[in-house]
Design an enzyme around this catalytic site. Structure first.
Site, mmCIF file in Angstrom:
data_model
loop_
_atom_site.group_PDB
_atom_site.id
_atom_site.type_symbol
_atom_site.label_atom_id
_atom_site.label_comp_id
_atom_site.label_asym_id
_atom_site.label_seq_id
_atom_site.Cartn_x
_atom_site.Cartn_y
_atom_site.Cartn_z
ATOM 1 C CE1 TYR A 58 -3.709 2.548 0.636
ATOM 2 C CE2 TYR A 58 -2.020 3.561 2.018
ATOM 3 C CZ TYR A 58 -3.231 3.635 1.347
ATOM 4 O OH TYR A 58 -3.938 4.812 1.361
ATOM 5 C CD GLU A 135 -28.673 1.273 13.762
ATOM 6 O OE1 GLU A 135 -29.250 0.711 12.816
ATOM 7 O OE2 GLU A 135 -28.388 2.485 13.779
ATOM 8 C CE LYS A 137 -27.561 6.057 22.877
ATOM 9 N NZ LYS A 137 -26.320 6.760 23.147
ATOM 10 C CG ASP A 139 -20.115 5.510 24.911
ATOM 11 O OD1 ASP A 139 -20.545 6.670 24.785
ATOM 12 O OD2 ASP A 139 -19.722 5.043 25.994
ATOM 13 C CE1 TYR A 248 -26.222 7.909 14.313
ATOM 14 C CE2 TYR A 248 -24.187 6.818 14.955
ATOM 15 C CZ TYR A 248 -25.049 7.892 15.048
ATOM 16 O OH TYR A 248 -24.743 8.941 15.851
ATOM 17 C CE LYS A 354 -27.276 5.300 27.694
ATOM 18 N NZ LYS A 354 -27.459 6.710 27.772
ATOM 19 C CB CYS A 448 12.747 4.352 43.842
ATOM 20 S SG CYS A 448 12.304 2.909 42.864
ATOM 21 C CB CYS A 451 16.352 1.032 43.695
ATOM 22 S SG CYS A 451 16.066 2.695 43.087
ATOM 23 C CB CYS A 466 13.128 5.652 40.141
ATOM 24 S SG CYS A 466 14.633 4.747 40.500
ATOM 25 C CB CYS A 471 15.733 1.121 39.568
ATOM 26 S SG CYS A 471 14.149 0.776 40.317
HETATM 27 S S1 IVH Z 1 -29.855 7.379 15.495
HETATM 28 C C1 IVH Z 1 -32.737 10.871 14.719
HETATM 29 N N1 IVH Z 1 -28.247 5.364 15.814
HETATM 30 O O1 IVH Z 1 -26.785 8.389 20.381
HETATM 31 C C2 IVH Z 1 -31.995 9.703 15.252
HETATM 32 N N2 IVH Z 1 -27.863 7.295 17.128
HETATM 33 O O2 IVH Z 1 -28.300 9.400 22.650
HETATM 34 C C3 IVH Z 1 -30.539 9.870 15.135
HETATM 35 N N3 IVH Z 1 -25.891 7.121 18.584
HETATM 36 O O3 IVH Z 1 -27.296 11.630 19.169
HETATM 37 C C4 IVH Z 1 -29.762 9.010 16.022
HETATM 38 N N4 IVH Z 1 -25.305 5.105 17.975
HETATM 39 O O4 IVH Z 1 -25.042 10.443 18.628
HETATM 40 C C5 IVH Z 1 -28.549 6.603 16.213
HETATM 41 N N5 IVH Z 1 -26.873 3.494 15.934
HETATM 42 C C6 IVH Z 1 -27.170 4.731 16.317
HETATM 43 C C7 IVH Z 1 -26.415 5.419 17.286
HETATM 44 C C8 IVH Z 1 -26.796 6.709 17.679
HETATM 45 C C9 IVH Z 1 -25.006 6.144 18.740
HETATM 46 C C10 IVH Z 1 -25.852 8.398 19.334
HETATM 47 C C11 IVH Z 1 -26.151 9.615 18.512
HETATM 48 C C12 IVH Z 1 -27.343 10.245 19.207
HETATM 49 C C13 IVH Z 1 -27.214 9.717 20.589
HETATM 50 C C14 IVH Z 1 -28.505 9.759 21.333
#
Ligand code: IVH
Length: 710
Positions: A58, A135, A137, A139, A248, A354, A448, A451, A466, A471
């Site tokens: 690459y 799907e 969520k 973080d 997403y 959640k 330390c 030592c 140290c 050491c």
């Molecule tokens: S959909 C209008 N899908 O979670 C709907 N949000 O707590 C748009 N987030 O502001 C959001 N994964 O930043 C959606 N698979 C997912 C997500 C997701 C993370 C976040 C997003 C949102 C926040 C809400």
């Protein structure tokens, strides 16, 4: 992507690689092909995690593109892979309005909440059973991207939901976000996409380790790291942070006029050209080269199936390379979504589920001090053991003295502890309202703990150090690092053995690893002939490790794995680094003054050079075996695990074969595993693997065929 297309791109790759290696190089007329080939491989590497060429190959193609563009500046285009590296941002970010406001999601915490959500959804739509798309969520930090006629126009943070910061140059550093994508193939002209920027657990850990090593307070969790990184004013630094993004949601799009008419020019009804469902939009995004949750998503009918999938995924969470904090459940059909509408805060057609919090409170009992490889002193809080998200936590890093002072953490405090995935648990804060008056300030040691030497603190650094290079704790840490998996990878010489041999006086410097007296080891209790033979074989095998591993293994300050590769690329023999002054070092990619000064002083130190020459005399390869960068590579990016007894191969041989072809051996069954190779009498690993669909279970014969295919 269809097979035909892949084959075609692969054959173009092969041809370009041959041209790149030939004297004349790639010709300007092929620049378009070269770009599409590089874009294809970026997608294979970053999005699909399944590269088809080696990093070296690459790089070779990328360098050819850079050269062509330098010689022919008029051929540069905005979506060229070279254009990710931006020019730098102005002092503050301009703000831009989102095309559609970025709403939040309603939250739910248990199955009753989900059942309630489903009841309301059925009421609003008048349907008995609803189809949902479920799907993860993610973080991280949310972003919005706008593509105009296939080109990425801008990327912005969420901001206040209506306006966000325009962080386009930083967004361009994220390799999972294509700079251009063929939206017009689907008739989509202006498209606004939502997604989440993440830093994976592994990169986060490495990044934090480097901060700790530099005496800088580490970042609390991957989410903070991702959102902080997006606001850095230096795109190159952003690039180093190795951010990733999942997309997403398509929040807005316009349709190209040509798609609105049929072949005879008659106006079509909008159902012919509008997107119909969320799962369809995820699939389109995936096909266009984005990383959408195409594989993670499930389209499910009825809320019970949704609840089951959420529960299943909560277990999977631990094995994922990135952080998720729940699942998102979306009504799949866009017409139904429109019917259900939104509140001012969130859409009525979606809800977040959640997962259980990964925080808990516990009591801080005492503080212990660990000595790092370079003498940095790391305070560790011992707390009353407490379960957090399925793991019992008894030790928590306090990172450095400043962190303790800033948070005013005291012995005896009740503290709020957070654990984020594989990341070291940390103290969010002490609960000061629960103090009884008996809590005691933490007194940082002046000497330390290993030592006894006096500790020093460099003015701009947070770490106490140290400085005694003899050491014992530092020597042990250096040996642990040298032999560790990402360094020389000497299996069988684990921390316990190193400590044992150290205490016996047999192993107190790096070269002594290659001078061990195996007879004497065999005479020790607990060492059978077989284990001594294995140890010897493991140590011998590492003499031929690629040079970048040796450089990393030396534990030079500020030289991580990537930097070690950069250095290795620039030389033929490690001793060549003696001839690089700080300026020459800084001419190498990504080498700043701090790294340059550290590398320079390491290679000007006679003891270090003596140590390297000693290693050489013991048979350790100091030469850069360039061939190692162009491996058969057919297993690159693939993970393997062997279980049961094999008939034709020893386990160690089989593992070596995998690694020789660029594959990786993993230690347990998880969704990260691609192939489980099963011998006779396989047990629990096989049972566990059967439950994870993505794992391919193969026999020893199948494995051998796979290896010998190329
Ligand atoms: S959909 C209008 N899908 O979670 C709907 N949000 O707590 C748009 N987030 O502001 C959001 N994964 O930043 C959606 N698979 C997912 C997500 C997701 C993370 C976040 C997003 C949102 C926040 C809400």
């Amino acid at each position: 992507m269809e097979n035909e297309k892949i084959k075609n791109l692969q054959s173009k790759t092969k041809q370009l690689l041959q041209e790149a290696q030939s004297g004349s190089g790639i010709l300007p007329k092929e620049i378009e092909t070269l770009r599409s080939v590089l874009q294809f491989h970026e997608n294979r590497y970053y999005v699909l995690d399944n590269p088809l060429i080696s990093d070296y190959e690459y790089d070779m193609l990328y360098k050819q593109l850079e050269k062509l563009e330098k010689e022919n500046p008029d051929l540069i285009v905005a979506d060229s892979p070279t254009q990710r590296v931006g020019k730098g941002l102005t002092a503050s970010f301009p703000t831009v309005p989102h095309l559609v406001p970025m709403l939040s999601l309603d939250n739910s915490y248990d199955s009753d909440d989900l059942i309630d959500f489903d009841r309301k959804a059925r009421e609003l739509t008048g349907l008995e059973v609803i189809e949902y798309c479920v799907e993860p969520k993610f973080d991280g930090a949310s972003i919005s991207l706008v593509y105009e006629n296939n080109q990425l126009g801008r990327g912005a943070t969420r901001g206040d939901g209506v306006r966000g910061d325009d962080i386009t140059p930083n967004i361009k550093q994220i390799r999972t976000i294509p700079l251009s994508a063929n939206f017009l193939d689907y008739g989509l002209q202006t498209v606004e996409i939502r997604g989440e920027v993440l830093i994976n657990k592994n990169n986060f850990k490495k990044f934090n380790d480097a901060l700790i090593e530099q005496g800088i307070s580490p970042l609390a969790n991957p989410r903070n790291a991702a959102s902080g990184s997006l606001r850095i004013k230096d795109p190159l630094e952003v690039s180093r942070r190795k951010l990733e993004a999942f997309v997403y949601h398509i929040s807005y799009y316009t349709v190209d006029d040509s798609k609105k008419k049929d072949k005879s020019g008659n106006q079509l009804s909008s159902t012919n050209y509008q997107l119909s469902s969320h799962s369809q939009s995820l699939e389109i995004l995936w096909n266009l080269g984005f990383r959408s949750p195409q594989k993670e998503k499930r389209v499910l009918k009825g809320i019970q199936a949704v609840i089951e999938y959420c529960n299943e995924f909560e277990v999977e969470r631990e094995n994922l390379p990135y952080e998720i904090d729940g699942m998102v459940i979306k009504v799949n059909d866009f017409e139904l979504q429109d019917k259900m509408g939104m509140t001012t805060h969130h859409p009525r057609w979606a809800i977040a589920y959640k997962f259980k919090a990964r925080q808990a409170t516990s009591k801080l009992l005492r503080v212990e001090y660990q000595v790092g490889r370079t003498g940095n002193i790391g305070p560790v809080a011992k707390i009353e053991p407490v379960p957090i998200g399925g793991v019992t936590v008894g030790s928590v890093s306090l990172f450095n003295e400043d962190n303790i002072r800033e948070k005013d953490i005291r012995i005896g405090d009740t503290v709020l502890v957070e654990r984020a995935g594989d990341v070291i648990p940390y103290i969010v804060k002490p609960l000061t309202e629960l103090r009884t008056g008996t809590e005691q300030a933490i007194r940082f040691p002046t000497n330390c703990p290993s030592c006894g030497d006096e500790l020093y603190r460099v003015a701009e650094e947070a770490a106490w150090r140290c400085t005694n290079i003899n050491c014992p704790a530092q020597i042990l840490e250096r040996l642990y690092h040298f032999t560790s998996k990402d360094a020389m990878d000497i299996r069988g010489l684990g921390e316990a053995n190193i400590k044992k041999f150290y205490n016996l006086g047999w192993l107190q410097s790096i070269p002594q690893i290659y001078q061990l007296d195996y007879e004497a080891i065999g005479a020790l209790e607990g060492f059978g002939k077989k284990s001594v033979d294995n140890l010897k074989a493991a140590i011998e095998a590492t003499k031929k490790q690629p040079l970048h591993r040796l450089i990393f293994a030396l534990g030079i300050r500020f030289v991580g794995e990537t930097m070690a590769k950069t250095l290795a690329h620039a030389i033929n023999n490690i001793l060549d680094l003696q001839n690089f002054d700080e300026e020459a070092l800084q001419n190498l990619e990504d080498v700043g003054p701090k790294v340059a000064s550290s590398v320079y002083s390491f290679f000007q130190n006679d003891d270090n050079i003596k140590m390297l020459k000693k290693l050489q005399s013991l048979g350790v390869q100091l030469q850069n075996d360039k061939k190692q960068f162009v491996p058969g590579g057919s297993l690159k990016g693939q993970t393997f695990l062997f279980t049961g007894t094999m008939n034709q191969l020893k386990r160690s041989e089989a593992e070596a074969m995998v690694e020789a072809q660029g594959g990786q051996i993993v230690s347990g069954v998880s969704s990260k595993l691609a192939y489980l190779v099963v011998g006779d009498d396989a047990g629990s690993k096989l049972e566990k693997a059967k439950k994870i669909n993505s794992i391919k279970i193969i026999s020893e014969d199948q494995f051998l065929k796979m290896i010998h295919k190329d």
